[in-house]
Design a protein around this motif. Structure first.
Motif, short mmCIF file in Angstrom:
data_model
loop_
_atom_site.label_atom_id
_atom_site.label_comp_id
_atom_site.label_asym_id
_atom_site.label_seq_id
_atom_site.Cartn_x
_atom_site.Cartn_y
_atom_site.Cartn_z
N UNK A 35 34.02 39.05 43.20
CA UNK A 35 32.79 39.85 43.22
C UNK A 35 32.63 40.60 44.53
N UNK A 36 32.95 39.94 45.64
CA UNK A 36 32.85 40.58 46.96
C UNK A 36 33.79 41.78 47.07
N UNK A 37 34.90 41.69 46.35
CA UNK A 37 35.92 42.75 46.41
C UNK A 37 35.82 43.72 45.24
N UNK A 38 34.71 43.65 44.49
CA UNK A 38 34.49 44.50 43.31
C UNK A 38 35.69 44.43 42.37
N UNK A 39 36.11 43.20 42.09
CA UNK A 39 37.29 42.98 41.27
C UNK A 39 37.04 41.79 40.34
N UNK A 40 38.10 41.30 39.75
CA UNK A 40 38.04 40.10 38.91
C UNK A 40 39.14 39.14 39.38
N UNK A 41 38.99 37.84 39.11
CA UNK A 41 40.06 36.90 39.49
C UNK A 41 41.40 37.28 38.86
N UNK A 42 41.35 37.79 37.62
CA UNK A 42 42.59 38.18 36.93
C UNK A 42 43.27 39.36 37.63
N UNK A 43 42.46 40.36 38.05
CA UNK A 43 43.05 41.51 38.73
C UNK A 43 43.64 41.09 40.07
N UNK A 44 42.92 40.25 40.81
CA UNK A 44 43.42 39.80 42.11
C UNK A 44 44.76 39.08 41.95
N UNK A 45 44.86 38.27 40.93
CA UNK A 45 46.11 37.55 40.68
C UNK A 45 47.25 38.51 40.37
N UNK A 49 52.41 40.20 44.97
CA UNK A 49 53.82 40.54 44.78
C UNK A 49 54.21 41.89 45.36
N UNK A 50 55.49 42.03 45.67
CA UNK A 50 55.99 43.23 46.36
C UNK A 50 55.99 44.47 45.48
N UNK A 51 55.88 44.29 44.14
CA UNK A 51 55.87 45.46 43.27
C UNK A 51 54.54 46.22 43.34
N UNK A 52 53.59 45.73 44.13
CA UNK A 52 52.31 46.42 44.34
C UNK A 52 52.34 47.30 45.59
N UNK A 53 53.55 47.53 46.13
CA UNK A 53 53.70 48.34 47.35
C UNK A 53 54.69 49.47 47.14
N UNK A 54 54.44 50.56 47.84
CA UNK A 54 55.41 51.66 47.95
C UNK A 54 56.09 51.49 49.31
N UNK A 55 57.39 51.25 49.29
CA UNK A 55 58.12 50.97 50.54
C UNK A 55 59.05 52.15 50.88
N UNK A 149 41.81 30.62 50.25
CA UNK A 149 42.67 31.00 51.38
C UNK A 149 44.07 31.36 50.91
N UNK A 150 44.57 30.61 49.92
CA UNK A 150 45.91 30.86 49.39
C UNK A 150 45.98 32.21 48.69
N UNK A 151 44.97 32.51 47.87
CA UNK A 151 44.95 33.79 47.16
C UNK A 151 44.84 34.96 48.13
N UNK A 152 43.96 34.84 49.11
CA UNK A 152 43.82 35.92 50.11
C UNK A 152 45.13 36.12 50.87
#
Length: 312
Positions: A35-45, A49-55, A149-152
């Protein structure tokens, strides 16, 4: 016509408060985090992973640097976390990632007659700030629950380290290493020296500062899993010109570095000699003059005059 999506940015709302007043402090619910991040637990999960980055590789001054840039969805989350972290109080000597402060304000902090100076650089600062460091920040310092803490720590890191190309990079690396910075600042204070930080650059100044302090600095950094770059560490005597984060400092005077003046002269000469004006070169000259204008106001006037002549 389709509107161009606005890039997220860091928003602090001019707030500054102790770490205990942060929304992350003692956060124990992943749903509340979402909620603080205007998201959902499913989206955060899904953003782990590295596929969420442009390298890609960035080349500057002949040096190659690997950049990990979050893709839009993750960029939005990183920017929101960065906004919240940047509202937490820091030491006065931090000059990166703070409104009104810069590499030049960092250099100005060490003006003064009779000061000795040490400049140092933490080697591979972002890559050597690990996911474990980030977990410890949220679990031990922020006192979040282990799962939060682990998810963050997972959504804010790339390949188990702080990414190099995100809005989260600077504030996260600072807070994840705050204990180290606090210990270094305390050690500097014992020597009567002032410490400032600009990203991975550390600067110390004081009338009684000794070259031997470098050894203590290296030992503290090593204890926290970091290394001081040996070839980038300098000790300056009281009467020497000190090169500090892009500026030359001597006593109460601050001027552009000779290297930058020489580069500007070369670029201006190339621009004047060319019959067809290269836009990239023109913009580079304006950018260099503007940067030098933050040190010496005369270059701001030169930048304005050059811009008029270049685009008339």
């Amino acid at each position: 016509m389709k509107q161009k999506r606005r890039k997220p940015r860091i928003i602090t709302k001019k707030k500054s408060y102790p770490i205990q007043d942060s929304v992350f402090y003692k956060l124990s619910s992943k749903k509340r985090l979402a909620n603080l991040l205007s998201s959902t637990p499913q989206e955060l999960k899904s953003l782990v992973g590295s596929d969420n980055y442009h390298c890609f590789t960035q080349t500057k001054n002949g040096k190659h640097r690997l950049i990990q840039e979050p893709l839009p969805k993750l960029d939005r989350i990183h920017s929101r976390v960065a906004s919240l972290l940047c509202r937490i109080e820091t030491i006065d000597g931090l000059h990166s990632g703070k409104k009104g402060k810069s590499n030049i304000s960092n250099a100005r902090s060490h003006l003064g007659l009779g000061k000795r100076v040490i400049t140092a650089d933490i080697k591979s600062f972002f890559p050597s700030t690990t996911r474990q460091n980030v977990f410890n920040l949220f679990f031990n310092t922020m006192q979040c629950s282990p799962d939060v803490a682990d998810l963050l720590s997972k959504i804010l890191t790339y390949d188990d380290h702080v990414p190099t190309g995100s809005r989260i990079s600077m504030p996260l690396a600072y807070f994840a290493n705050k204990k180290m910075f606090d210990e270094i600042e305390s050690a500097a204070g014992e020597c009567g020296a002032k410490m400032t930080i600009y990203v991975d650059d550390l600067t110390f100044s004081g009338a009684m500062l000794q070259k031997s302090f470098i050894g203590r600095l290296e030992a503290i950094a090593k204890m926290y899993g970091h290394k001081i770059h040996p070839s980038k560490t300098r000790f300056y005597g009281a009467n020497e010109v000190k090169l500090i984060t892009g500026a030359a400092v001597k006593g109460n005077e601050i001027t552009p570095r000779n290297k930058h003046l020489k580069q500007l002269r070369g670029e201006l000469s190339e621009w004047l000699e060319s019959s067809v004006k290269d836009k990239k070169l023109t913009n580079r000259i304006i950018g260099r003059m503007t940067f030098m204008g933050s040190i010496d106001p005369r270059y701001k006037d030169k930048a304005r005059t050059f811009r008029k002549d270049a685009f008339k």
